[in-house]
Design an enzyme around this catalytic site. Structure first.
Site, short mmCIF file in Angstrom:
data_model
loop_
_atom_site.label_atom_id
_atom_site.label_comp_id
_atom_site.label_asym_id
_atom_site.label_seq_id
_atom_site.Cartn_x
_atom_site.Cartn_y
_atom_site.Cartn_z
N THR A 32 35.10 43.53 38.33
CA THR A 32 34.22 42.51 37.41
C THR A 32 32.94 42.55 37.68
OG1 THR A 32 36.20 41.10 36.88
CG2 THR A 32 34.20 39.99 36.54
N GLN A 104 41.29 47.87 32.71
CA GLN A 104 42.24 46.88 33.26
C GLN A 104 42.28 45.70 32.64
OE1 GLN A 104 41.25 43.99 36.56
NE2 GLN A 104 43.18 44.91 37.40
N HIS A 181 46.66 43.67 34.78
CA HIS A 181 46.40 42.94 35.84
C HIS A 181 47.35 41.87 36.19
CE1 HIS A 181 44.13 41.61 39.11
NE2 HIS A 181 42.92 41.22 38.46
N ALA A 183 47.67 40.91 39.52
CA ALA A 183 47.40 40.56 40.74
C ALA A 183 46.34 39.43 40.72
CB ALA A 183 46.75 41.83 41.45
N ASN A 184 45.81 39.05 42.00
CA ASN A 184 44.79 38.14 42.06
C ASN A 184 44.83 36.81 41.40
OD1 ASN A 184 44.35 40.23 43.50
ND2 ASN A 184 42.57 40.94 42.21
N TYR A 186 45.60 35.93 38.22
CA TYR A 186 45.28 35.63 36.69
C TYR A 186 46.47 35.35 36.14
CZ TYR A 186 40.81 36.58 38.49
OH TYR A 186 39.64 36.42 39.19
N ASN A 241 42.80 32.58 44.06
CA ASN A 241 42.98 31.80 42.95
C ASN A 241 44.51 30.90 43.09
OD1 ASN A 241 41.14 32.07 40.92
ND2 ASN A 241 41.86 33.97 40.36
N GLY A 302 39.78 47.79 51.62
CA GLY A 302 39.45 47.88 52.91
C GLY A 302 39.58 49.38 53.62
N GLY A 323 36.81 49.94 46.20
CA GLY A 323 36.00 48.90 45.56
C GLY A 323 34.49 48.85 45.73
C1 LIG Z 1 32.44 42.26 42.82
C2 LIG Z 1 33.94 42.47 42.57
C3 LIG Z 1 34.67 42.27 41.51
C4 LIG Z 1 36.19 42.41 41.45
N1 LIG Z 1 36.76 42.22 40.38
C5 LIG Z 1 38.12 42.65 40.17
C6 LIG Z 1 38.54 42.74 39.03
O1 LIG Z 1 38.11 42.46 37.93
N2 LIG Z 1 40.02 43.02 38.89
C7 LIG Z 1 40.73 43.22 40.06
O2 LIG Z 1 41.96 43.68 39.99
N3 LIG Z 1 40.07 43.24 41.30
C8 LIG Z 1 38.69 43.19 41.34
N4 LIG Z 1 37.99 43.08 42.55
C9 LIG Z 1 38.92 43.48 43.89
C10 LIG Z 1 38.65 44.99 44.01
O3 LIG Z 1 39.46 45.77 43.07
C11 LIG Z 1 39.19 45.48 45.58
O4 LIG Z 1 40.48 45.10 45.44
C12 LIG Z 1 38.48 44.72 46.47
O5 LIG Z 1 37.28 44.92 46.48
C13 LIG Z 1 39.29 45.32 47.98
O6 LIG Z 1 38.77 46.56 47.92
P1 LIG Z 1 37.53 47.33 48.82
O7 LIG Z 1 37.85 46.59 50.37
O8 LIG Z 1 37.70 48.75 48.70
O9 LIG Z 1 36.49 46.71 48.28
C14 LIG Z 1 36.77 42.81 42.51
C15 LIG Z 1 35.94 43.20 43.74
C16 LIG Z 1 34.71 42.91 43.83
C17 LIG Z 1 33.78 43.31 44.94
#
Ligand SMILES: Cc1cc2nc3c(=O)[nH]c(=O)nc-3n(C[C@H](O)[C@H](O)[C@H](O)COP(=O)(O)O)c2cc1C
Length: 365
Positions: A32, A104, A181, A183-184, A186, A241, A302, A323
């Site tokens: 996002t 997504q 989506h 996950a997380n 929502y 959340n 990660g 990400g």
């Molecule tokens: C700025 C930001 C926005 C994110 N928005 C979403 C999102 O819209 N949908 C989602 O499933 N995950 C979202 N995430 C989670 C990322 O998809 C990812 O799972 C997370 O950053 C961990 O991966 P990484 O360690 O490679 O960054 C977001 C992460 C960040 C940093």
């Protein structure tokens, strides 16, 4: 299983996803970024995604299938024609650079404030359980989360039809597929988790009942646009959340994965946010899902180059999503390949409007 032993597991080698050829095994994770003024995608967003088209697959930021799902400021939708036209700018720009892109579909459910929603839209959730803490609104700054209304049986059916319409819109807008989506924390995960789902109808109570909404959406979307164009993101053990742990989580996700396999979804994308302080995702649940789900598995959270190559070599998954590194490194795939230095991202511009900290990060060259 799709894990044929003769297939290369090179992170930078090509891969199949359904009917698509991906240029590498690197997925840009959904993020996002809140640049969609009026909830409509624009040319700045097209620039941002095109800059990152070196990924084998881009998954866009969370995008709402419904006016009711626009809980955060400036997130895009995909439920009206203006939004479809805006997304065409994005998909054309990415395809021109040889990339592939899924949208997504994220319905925020209770993770929402009513002043972020268009007039007439409502904050809906499986049960009237409000989130604690506060959420940003452009109109009134930080505000407590809005108390959600419990979805009626009719509103559940409406939401399913909104996912179907959004998925058809996605194909009309030129997307290669959609990621549901779930996950997380929502809306979809709000149904999966008993901490947010207190219903006692056929969508709550037992694990099967809590899985029902997600399975019905997956089935309906796959029937509308093709199972080879339908993926899903899940976060068992996720805490974001206020999801939190519950008894029987592994058995529930194992059963969900079996149902998603039966529907023939093209991928399951697993979230592990333990590198950001969330609870560890036990290997056992990944293995259970892997056993039940025969198509592509994407792991995320990660990863660096060595860790990504190692899980691919162990055939624990087929694709790896990254990400945060994509935010400040549009040419992330090349930098990873040639072990070049990675630029740090500025978290103060993660969700601010405009090009700054978004489409103005340079390539290394
Ligand atoms: C700025 C930001 C926005 C994110 N928005 C979403 C999102 O819209 N949908 C989602 O499933 N995950 C979202 N995430 C989670 C990322 O998809 C990812 O799972 C997370 O950053 C961990 O991966 P990484 O360690 O490679 O960054 C977001 C992460 C960040 C940093």
């Amino acid at each position: 299983m799709s894990t044929q032993t003769n297939v290369s597991t090179d992170l930078f080698g090509s891969a199949r996803l359904g009917n698509l050829n991906l240029q590498n095994r690197i997925v840009m994770a959904p993020m996002t970024r809140s640049r969609a003024i009026g909830n409509v995608p624009n040319s700045t967003m097209a620039d941002y995604y095109a800059q990152r088209a070196g990924a084998g697959l881009i998954v866009t930021e969370g995008t709402s299938p419904s006016p009711n799902g626009l809980g955060y400021s400036r997130i895009p939708g995909i439920f009206n024609q203006e939004q479809v036209e805006g997304w065409k700018l994005v998909t054309n720009a990415v395809h021109k650079k040889g990339g592939k892109i899924f949208v997504q579909l994220m319905h925020t459910g209770r993770a929402s404030h009513v002043s972020n929603l268009p007039i007439g839209a409502e904050v809906l959730a499986p049960s009237p359980v409000v989130l604690s803490g506060q959420i940003w609104t452009d109109a009134e700054g930080m505000q407590p989360y809005t108390q959600p209304k419990e979805m009626s049986a009719e509103q559940i059916q409406t939401a399913i039809s909104e996912y179907v319409r959004a998925s058809k819109n996605a194909i009309a807008a030129g997307f290669d597929g959609v990621e549901l989506h779930a996950a997380n924390g929502y809306l979809l995960e709000q149904f999966l988790n008993p901490n947010s789902n207190r219903r006692n109808d056929s969508y709550g109570g037992s694990a099967d009942n809590r899985n029902r909404f997600v399975i019905e959406i997956a089935k309906a979307v796959a029937a509308a646009i093709g199972s080879e164009k339908t993926g899903i993101r899940i976060s068992p053990y996720g805490a974001f959340n206020e999801m939190g742990a519950f008894d029987g989580v592994e058995e529930q996700y194992e059963s969900l994965a079996a149902s998603l396999n039966e529907i023939g979804l093209v991928y399951v994308h697993m979230v592990d946010h333990s590198s950001q302080g969330a609870p560890e995702v036990p290997e056992s649940v990944v293995l259970k899902i892997r056993k039940q789900f025969k198509n592509t598995l994407i792991l995320s959270g990660g990863y660096d180059k060595a860790k990504a190559q190692s899980v691919l070599d162990d055939r624990k998954c087929e694709l790896i999503a990254f990400g945060r590194p994509f935010i400040a490194n549009p040419d992330f795939v090349d930098r990873l390949k040639y072990d070049a230095e990675l630029s740090p991202a500025d978290p103060t511009t993660f969700y601010t409007p405009g090009e700054k900290g978004y489409s103005d990060y340079p390539n290394l060259n």
